[in-house]
Design an enzyme around this catalytic site. Structure first.
Site, PDB file in Angstrom:
ATOM      1  CG  HIS A 134      -1.653  -1.000   1.726  1.00 25.90           C
ATOM      2  ND1 HIS A 134      -1.146  -2.098   2.365  1.00 25.90           N
ATOM      3  CD2 HIS A 134      -2.996  -1.182   1.692  1.00 25.90           C
ATOM      4  CE1 HIS A 134      -2.130  -2.918   2.686  1.00 25.90           C
ATOM      5  NE2 HIS A 134      -3.266  -2.402   2.291  1.00 25.90           N
ATOM      6  CG  ASP A 145       2.051  -0.872   3.345  1.00 25.55           C
ATOM      7  OD1 ASP A 145       1.323  -0.535   4.297  1.00 25.55           O
ATOM      8  OD2 ASP A 145       1.707  -1.678   2.460  1.00 25.55           O
ATOM      9  CD  GLU A 195      -7.827  -8.621   0.700  1.00 30.48           C
ATOM     10  OE1 GLU A 195      -6.946  -8.161  -0.067  1.00 30.48           O
ATOM     11  OE2 GLU A 195      -7.639  -8.840   1.900  1.00 30.48           O
ATOM     12  CD  GLU A 227      -6.528 -11.707   4.361  1.00 33.04           C
ATOM     13  OE1 GLU A 227      -6.290 -10.815   3.513  1.00 33.04           O
ATOM     14  OE2 GLU A 227      -6.390 -11.540   5.581  1.00 33.04           O
ATOM     15  CG  HIS A 282     -10.465 -11.311   4.815  1.00 29.98           C
ATOM     16  ND1 HIS A 282     -10.211 -10.358   3.858  1.00 29.98           N
ATOM     17  CD2 HIS A 282      -9.613 -11.048   5.828  1.00 29.98           C
ATOM     18  CE1 HIS A 282      -9.247  -9.544   4.289  1.00 29.98           C
ATOM     19  NE2 HIS A 282      -8.864  -9.960   5.482  1.00 29.98           N
ATOM     20  CG  ASP A 299      -4.347 -11.190   0.484  1.00 34.43           C
ATOM     21  OD1 ASP A 299      -3.610 -11.218  -0.518  1.00 34.43           O
ATOM     22  OD2 ASP A 299      -4.742 -10.137   1.016  1.00 34.43           O
ATOM     23  CG  ASP A 312      -8.095 -10.682   9.309  1.00 35.83           C
ATOM     24  OD1 ASP A 312      -7.803 -11.846   9.002  1.00 35.83           O
ATOM     25  OD2 ASP A 312      -7.907  -9.717   8.559  1.00 35.83           O
ATOM     26  CG  ASP A 340      -3.973 -10.653   8.980  1.00 36.12           C
ATOM     27  OD1 ASP A 340      -4.740 -11.318   8.262  1.00 36.12           O
ATOM     28  OD2 ASP A 340      -4.047  -9.416   9.089  1.00 36.12           O
ATOM     29  CG  ASP A 373      -2.860  -9.762   4.058  1.00 34.82           C
ATOM     30  OD1 ASP A 373      -2.211  -9.200   4.958  1.00 34.82           O
ATOM     31  OD2 ASP A 373      -3.898  -9.287   3.561  1.00 34.82           O
TER      32      ASP A 373
HETATM   33  C1  XLS Z   1      -7.000  -6.567   5.733  1.00 36.95           C
HETATM   34  C2  XLS Z   1      -6.700  -6.881   4.354  1.00 36.95           C
HETATM   35  C3  XLS Z   1      -5.589  -6.044   3.731  1.00 36.95           C
HETATM   36  C4  XLS Z   1      -5.647  -6.148   2.243  1.00 36.95           C
HETATM   37  C5  XLS Z   1      -4.936  -5.066   1.516  1.00 36.95           C
HETATM   38  O1  XLS Z   1      -7.659  -7.306   6.441  1.00 36.95           O
HETATM   39  O2  XLS Z   1      -6.401  -8.239   4.248  1.00 36.95           O
HETATM   40  O3  XLS Z   1      -4.365  -6.428   4.242  1.00 36.95           O
HETATM   41  O4  XLS Z   1      -5.169  -7.383   1.809  1.00 36.95           O
HETATM   42  O5  XLS Z   1      -5.462  -3.824   1.768  1.00 36.95           O
HETATM   43 NI    NI Z   2      -5.651  -9.199   2.583  1.00 42.81          NI
HETATM   44 NI    NI Z   3      -6.925  -9.420   6.114  1.00 39.28          NI
END
Ligand code: XLS
Ligand code: NI
Ligand code: NI
Length: 435
Positions: free
Chosen positions: A98, A101, A229, A265, A268, A293, A304, A306, A336
């Site tokens: 992004h 980042d 997404e 993802e 998600h 992702d 979430d 991750d 991700d």
């Molecule tokens: C957040 C999202 C983010 C997207 C990109 O939950 O996964 O990381 O992948 O904006």
């Molecule tokens: Ni993501």
């Molecule tokens: Ni995410």
């Protein structure tokens, strides 16, 4: 000295290797099913988790100490040096980022654009020397306070304008770097309470933004894929891009289903009450599968989280669906995923990726073995075989009266047949155990 000091470049040493800093399953150049493993899997590092995230949680702030945690452009370059060093160590084919980042936030839009331009030029040079490509770029339209009530769906058109302009800058940067996709995750495109929300207006605004993106893609000749997404909640209580089915309905409603695909993802999918493979399979069946992702949620936390993936059977079923859909085209496997906040060391960051890449490679090989075995598809075809016969075809062409007449005439008395779930689960285990 480099942040990753003397961490060696990771090489493939095979399943017997006990070396932590080696791949045991991921052998990027090994040709399987017609192409090198690296081209099947198309791994990417996510810049935000690995380089921008500071190790905070709702109860505590930064735990990581990184030499690039300052607010200047010089820090952004130190960060980029470290990032490309990691890509080199891993032999990583792709990365994703992004705007927020990679460059410090400035006071004005114009200055933000200048900074993004400067850092992405710097990326461009590094991409050439290291050989890492851009899987996708995206705009962070959720962290800054101006976006607290949404970006495209904000009640204030000034915020819509700022978001649209920011997307344009990020699409330009992605295009300049030869990015293969552009992602839109609707970070705060949703609501906290219905009491202050106009659902119809917000849907129209979101569709307007997406149409602008599609139009601009064609205008600048960007050949990549536009990806949305899905995520059902977090940070907002309710996110509009809830899951694959919801996104597809939205795309269809606004006539965008041929222009936009989905980035799915794992975490998600779980938050939406689905499995990862369900989301991938559904997207594929609707013709909107784009990219993944890859990560995992803690199944107890409802959040979430991750984390890096660590279940071969789960990953295998996802790659099975991807292979069934014909594999990735512009998409890939973006990690991700972030370290836990106690994992402070440079080595943790490297080994998290090594483990995840190896695990995905193993899951991918298991998926290929399942494809080659063919047992699942034979069983599936047998289960629906009746639909290719005379009666099945008639059901798709007759009206209710004709169907009723046929049932009466042939005195149909359908008998239930086993779905054979456990046998199929055994088949999956038998085939994947051998990997
Ligand atoms: C957040 C999202 C983010 C997207 C990109 O939950 O996964 O990381 O992948 O904006
Ligand atoms: Ni993501
Ligand atoms: Ni995410």
């Amino acid at each position: 000295m480099s942040f990753f000091a003397d961490i060696p470049q990771i090489a493939y040493e095979g399943p017997e290797s006990g070396n932590e800093f080696a791949y045991r399953h991921y052998n990027p150049d090994e040709v399987i099913a017609g192409k090198p493993m690296a081209e099947h899997l198309r791994f990417a590092v996510a810049y935000w988790h690995s380089f921008a995230w500071e190790g905070g949680d709702p109860f505590g702030g930064r735990t990581f100490e990184r030499p690039w945690f300052g607010g200047e452009m010089a820090d952004a370059k130190v960060k980029a040096d470290a990032a490309f060093d990691l890509f080199r160590i891993l032999g990583q084919p792709f990365f994703c980022f992004h705007d927020a980042d990679v460059r410090p936030e400035a006071e004005s839009y114009a200055e933000n654009c200048a900074r993004l331009d400067e850092i992405t030029d710097y990326f461009g040079e590094k991409m050439e020397t290291v050989g890492t490509r851009l899987l996708w770029g995206t705009a962070n339209l959720f962290s800054h306070r101006r976006f607290m009530s949404g970006a495209a769906t904000n009640p204030d058109p000034e915020v819509f304008a700022y978001a649209a302009a920011t997307i344009k800058a990020n699409m330009d940067a992605t295009h300049k770097l030869g990015g293969e996709n552009y992602v839109l995750w609707g970070g705060r495109e949703g609501y906290e309470t219905l009491l202050n929300t106009d659902l119809s207006r917000e849907a129209d605004q979101m569709a307007r933004m997406l149409s602008l993106v599609v139009e601009y893609k064609h205008k600048i000749g960007f050949k990549g894929t536009i990806l949305v997404e899905p995520k059902p909640q977090e940070p907002t209580k309710h996110q509009y891009d809830f899951d694959v089915a919801t996104c597809y309905g939205f795309l269809k409603r606004y006539g965008l289903e041929d222009e936009v695909k989905l980035n799915i993802e794992q975490g998600h999918a779980i938050l939406a009450g689905h499995s990862f493979e369900h989301e991938v399979a559904l997207a594929a069946s609707l013709g909107v599968f784009g990219s993944i992702d890859m990560n995992r949620n803690d199944y107890q936390s409802g959040w979430d989280t991750d984390q890096f993936p660590n279940s071969v059977p789960e990953v295998a079923l996802v790659y099975y669906e991807i292979l069934k859909a014909g594999g990735f085209t512009t998409g890939g496997t973006n990690f991700d995923a972030k370290l836990r906040r106690q994992s402070l060391d440079a080595e943790d960051l490297v080994l998290a990726h090594v483990g995840a890449m190896d695990l995905c490679a193993r899951g991918f090989k298991a998926a290929l073995a399942l494809r080659e075995d063919g047992g699942l598809e034979t069983a599936r075809a047998a289960r629906y075989a009746g639909w290719d016969d005379d009666l099945g075809r008639a059901m798709m062409a007759s009206d209710l009266g004709e169907i009723a007449e046929r049932v009466r005439r042939d005195d149909l008395r359908p008998e239930p047949r086993s779905g054979r779930q456990e046998r199929l689960e055994n088949l999956v285990n038998r085939v994947t155990d051998q990997i």
